[in-house]
Structures are given as structure tokens and as C-alpha cells.
Write a protein that holds these residues in place. Structure first.
Motif, PDB file in Angstrom:
ATOM      1  N   VAL A 183       0.471  -1.628   0.285  1.00  0.00           N
ATOM      2  CA  VAL A 183      -0.004   0.036   0.154  1.00  0.00           C
ATOM      3  C   VAL A 183       0.543   0.848   0.054  1.00  0.00           C
ATOM      4  CG1 VAL A 183      -1.871   1.187   1.612  1.00  0.00           C
ATOM      5  CG2 VAL A 183      -2.029  -0.928   1.230  1.00  0.00           C
ATOM      6  N   SER A 184       0.698   1.991  -0.966  1.00  0.00           N
ATOM      7  CA  SER A 184       1.324   3.083  -1.000  1.00  0.00           C
ATOM      8  C   SER A 184       0.955   4.776  -1.116  1.00  0.00           C
ATOM      9  CB  SER A 184       2.914   2.781  -2.269  1.00  0.00           C
ATOM     10  OG  SER A 184       3.309   4.367  -2.834  1.00  0.00           O
ATOM     11  N   SER A 189      -4.763   2.172  -3.377  1.00  0.00           N
ATOM     12  CA  SER A 189      -4.528   1.090  -2.710  1.00  0.00           C
ATOM     13  C   SER A 189      -5.205  -0.601  -3.876  1.00  0.00           C
ATOM     14  CB  SER A 189      -5.638   0.488  -1.378  1.00  0.00           C
ATOM     15  OG  SER A 189      -5.565  -0.490  -1.207  1.00  0.00           O
ATOM     16  N   PRO A 190      -3.640  -1.541  -3.486  1.00  0.00           N
ATOM     17  CA  PRO A 190      -4.320  -2.660  -4.007  1.00  0.00           C
ATOM     18  C   PRO A 190      -5.900  -3.488  -3.054  1.00  0.00           C
ATOM     19  CG  PRO A 190      -2.860  -2.523  -2.555  1.00  0.00           C
ATOM     20  CD  PRO A 190      -2.550  -1.256  -3.093  1.00  0.00           C
ATOM     21  N   ILE A 201     -12.559  -4.660  -0.142  1.00  0.00           N
ATOM     22  CA  ILE A 201     -11.857  -3.908   1.112  1.00  0.00           C
ATOM     23  C   ILE A 201     -10.723  -3.280   0.279  1.00  0.00           C
ATOM     24  CG2 ILE A 201     -11.404  -3.581   2.835  1.00  0.00           C
ATOM     25  CD1 ILE A 201     -13.203  -5.942   3.931  1.00  0.00           C
ATOM     26  N   TYR A 202     -10.644  -1.716   0.552  1.00  0.00           N
ATOM     27  CA  TYR A 202      -8.988  -1.941   0.462  1.00  0.00           C
ATOM     28  C   TYR A 202      -8.795  -0.548   1.308  1.00  0.00           C
ATOM     29  CZ  TYR A 202     -10.223  -2.759  -4.370  1.00  0.00           C
ATOM     30  OH  TYR A 202     -10.466  -3.105  -5.542  1.00  0.00           O
ATOM     31  N   ALA A 203      -7.906  -0.337   1.272  1.00  0.00           N
ATOM     32  CA  ALA A 203      -6.986   0.750   2.504  1.00  0.00           C
ATOM     33  C   ALA A 203      -6.478   2.013   1.885  1.00  0.00           C
ATOM     34  CB  ALA A 203      -5.743   0.301   3.211  1.00  0.00           C
ATOM     35  N   VAL A 204      -6.929   2.808   2.924  1.00  0.00           N
ATOM     36  CA  VAL A 204      -6.967   4.565   2.603  1.00  0.00           C
ATOM     37  C   VAL A 204      -6.568   5.362   1.660  1.00  0.00           C
ATOM     38  CG1 VAL A 204      -5.348   6.159   3.854  1.00  0.00           C
ATOM     39  CG2 VAL A 204      -5.015   3.957   5.218  1.00  0.00           C
ATOM     40  N   TYR A 205      -6.009   4.367   0.604  1.00  0.00           N
ATOM     41  CA  TYR A 205      -5.782   5.462  -0.790  1.00  0.00           C
ATOM     42  C   TYR A 205      -7.193   5.503  -1.671  1.00  0.00           C
ATOM     43  CZ  TYR A 205      -1.266   6.450   2.040  1.00  0.00           C
ATOM     44  OH  TYR A 205      -0.943   7.227   2.885  1.00  0.00           O
ATOM     45  N   TYR A 276     -19.932  -1.511  -5.404  1.00  0.00           N
ATOM     46  CA  TYR A 276     -19.793  -0.145  -4.305  1.00  0.00           C
ATOM     47  C   TYR A 276     -18.350  -1.540  -3.275  1.00  0.00           C
ATOM     48  CZ  TYR A 276     -20.581   1.271   0.382  1.00  0.00           C
ATOM     49  OH  TYR A 276     -20.224   1.802   1.590  1.00  0.00           O
ATOM     50  N   ALA A 277     -16.922  -0.143  -2.786  1.00  0.00           N
ATOM     51  CA  ALA A 277     -16.146  -1.016  -2.296  1.00  0.00           C
ATOM     52  C   ALA A 277     -15.865   0.449  -0.299  1.00  0.00           C
ATOM     53  CB  ALA A 277     -14.765  -0.319  -3.653  1.00  0.00           C
ATOM     54  N   TYR A 278     -15.480  -0.834  -0.081  1.00  0.00           N
ATOM     55  CA  TYR A 278     -15.079  -0.277   1.378  1.00  0.00           C
ATOM     56  C   TYR A 278     -13.775  -0.249   1.431  1.00  0.00           C
ATOM     57  CZ  TYR A 278     -19.043  -2.971   3.051  1.00  0.00           C
ATOM     58  OH  TYR A 278     -20.441  -3.720   3.268  1.00  0.00           O
TER      59      TYR A 278
END
Length: 307
Positions: A183-184, A189-190, A201-205, A276-278
Motif C-alpha cells: 500500500v502506497s 490501494s490494492p 475492501i481497500y486501505a486508505v488510498y 461499491y467498495a469499502y
């Protein structure tokens, strides 16, 4: 992902008074906590221990279902378990989760109730809630937020700890996993996992414009904020709303980039036509607390609540 992604607003309290409260037969006794305010920063257990067992996980699409089978052992280093805040060792599990391969948005959102939110790509569950309540009242709305640090729960640098069953699970940003999938802040986010309702589910970006893959990358902000003022007091906790409890937060439409489920309709590298994505966020709730779709019953927690 570097440790700077960890929220600097997460705090911990001075020692809380705790003792066993009598419960009906068949229920795990709850400890009676009286902490109501925070002081200082959350202290995380260093993640310097290689798991004793090998990570095992498979994710396949079978008919109209995505099937995740895993032993729940992380693929990254963890904190030392048992530790002073969490006396449980990590043990292999036998997870089989079936979720819709083509999920649909439901008519109404649904809160998490005795269930994990989803599962990471490494087979470790996302399980943000904790079975810790003010004065040990299980049915109280005053559930402690585990990332506040108001109660010492032995959480490691990946914001995870271990249930009495030996199940390692994430309460916040899974730092070890995010480092592994790279993750960068330079790119979207991947994929980091799947929610119980089947959405990614993705993370932050993510993309600044949810409908434009050429728009700048930005950290997506939650729309939850701390309530203003003070708690009721009396038979309920007093003091200012400061994040000690889950109920200290409220959703404010438009305060951030995401909806009440910490997600949005958007384009992603995995879904160029949209989905839709979290998103896991740097600020509360970090892991979503509501579902936009219909969660699989495989994620309902059976047996005693987590501790």
C-alpha cells in the motif's frame, strides 16, 4: 506500509478498575470497567514474532460464490502472544467463508452484530468490536473502542490481538499486511480483503474523483466525527466525548469522502467499470461498522464473545 499510517489521535487511559461481573450460566463473565477518559497514546506490542504455524489461505470462485478457506495464521510477524493485555496464544483456525461473487447493494445498511466484518487476503478476520463494556453491562450502548487504549488489550503493531479460541484478528489498520501488499500513497490501494457481503475492501488510498481513474490519489477520509459536549453521567459514563467508547462518534454526512459504511461507489484497479467498495481509514472507524450489502451468515460469531 510505513508506521506513519497509524493514527496519531489514538489514545490510551490510565489504569482502569476491572473485576468480574456475575453473568447468567453459559455466558463468559465480563469484566467491570470504569474508565471514561483518555490520557496519552495507545501503546502497541512490537511485532517481532514469526508465527509458529504456516499461513494457509485459498480464495476461489465456485458458481455464484467466492469461497475463502484459511487457517487464520498471518503471513507477517505479530506481537508476542500471550502478553500482559491478552493472555491467549495464536492457534490455527478452520475458516470457510462463502460470500456472493457478484454482491448487490441492499435497501438498508446493516450494523455489525456479533460478527466479523470480513476477511483479509491473508485469511485473518477483520473484527473491529470488543466485548468490553462500561460497568460490564453487555447490553449497554457504551461499548469500549479497543483502539482508544482505554483498556489494555495487548494489541500489536498490526492493530491485532487474539481471542480465547486462539483466533488472531484485526481491530484496525493491518500494518503488516499493508506492507506485504505494498500500500502506497502514490497509487490506489490494492485489494486487501473481502467484506462479509461480498464487496471488496481497500486501505486508505483511492482516487480523488471516484469516477475518474486519472484523478489524483488521496487518503480517503471517514465521515464520522466525535460528538460535541459531554456524556450523560449518572448510571452512564460521564466526561467529554473523546473516543473512549464507540458511541462517542457520530456520522456527519459530507464530513469526509465516505458514507456511513466507510465505503463508496467508485472505480478501482480491480473493478474498472465500478463497484461499491469499502475503505479502511486512518481515523475512526478504521474498519467499517456497517454493511452496505447482505452479509454472509458464515461471519456470524459463534461461541463466547471476543476478549
Amino acid at each position: 506500509m510505513k508506521k506513519k499510517l497509524l493514527s496519531t489521535t489514538v489514545l490510551f487511559a490510565l489504569a482502569a478498575v476491572a473485576f468480574v461481573v456475575a453473568q447468567p450460566p453459559g455466558q463468559r463473565p465480563l469484566r467491570k470497567h470504569t474508565a471514561t477518559q483518555l490520557s496519552g497514546e495507545l501503546k502497541l506490542v512490537p511485532a517481532n514474532q514469526a508465527p509458529a504455524d504456516e499461513n494457509q489461505v485459498t480464495i476461489t470462485v465456485e458458481g455464484d460464490q467466492r469461497v475463502i478457506r484459511a487457517n487464520g495464521i498471518p503471513s507477517h510477524k505479530t506481537g508476542a502472544f500471550p502478553n500482559r493485555g491478552k493472555p491467549n496464544p495464536i492457534r490455527p483456525q478452520n475458516y470457510t467463508y462463502r460470500i456472493p461473487a457478484e454482491p448487490k447493494v441492499a435497501d438498508e445498511i446493516r450494523p455489525l452484530v456479533r460478527q466479523s466484518f470480513g476477511i483479509a487476503l491473508n485469511g485473518v478476520p477483520f473484527d473491529p468490536g470488543a466485548a468490553e463494556f462500561y460497568m460490564g453491562e453487555r447490553d449497554s450502548k457504551w461499548q469500549y473502542e479497543p483502539l482508544s487504549g482505554a483498556i489494555a488489550l495487548g494489541i500489536d503493531m498490526s492493530h491485532a490481538h487474539v481471542q480465547p479460541t486462539g483466533a488472531y484478528h484485526y481491530h484496525g489498520l493491518p500494518t503488516g499486511l499493508l506492507d506485504e501488499v505494498k500500500v502506497s500513497k502514490e497509487k490506489h490501494s490494492p485489494l486487501v480483503g473481502w467484506a462479509a457481503d461480498g464487496f471488496p475492501i481497500y486501505a486508505v488510498y483511492g482516487f480523488a474523483d471516484p469516477n475518474d481513474r486519472k484523478s489524483p490519489i488521496k487518503p480517503l477520509a471517514t465521515s464520522f466525527v466525535l460528538k460535541l459536549g459531554e456524556r450523560p453521567g449518572g448510571n452512564e459514563p460521564d466526561g467529554e466525548y473523546d473516543g473512549t467508547f464507540v458511541a462517542d462518534y457520530e456520522f456527519k454526512q459530507g464530513a469526509g469522502d465516505l458514507d456511513e459504511c466507510n465505503g463508496r461507489e467508485c472505480l478501482t484497479p480491480d473493478f474498472p467499470d465500478g463497484t461499491y467498495a469499502y475503505f479502511l481509514t486512518e481515523a475512526w472507524p478504521v474498519i467499517p461498522r456497517y454493511y452496505r450489502g447482505t452479509p454472509s451468515k458464515d461471519f456470524v460469531r459463534r461461541g463466547p464473545p471476543p476478549r
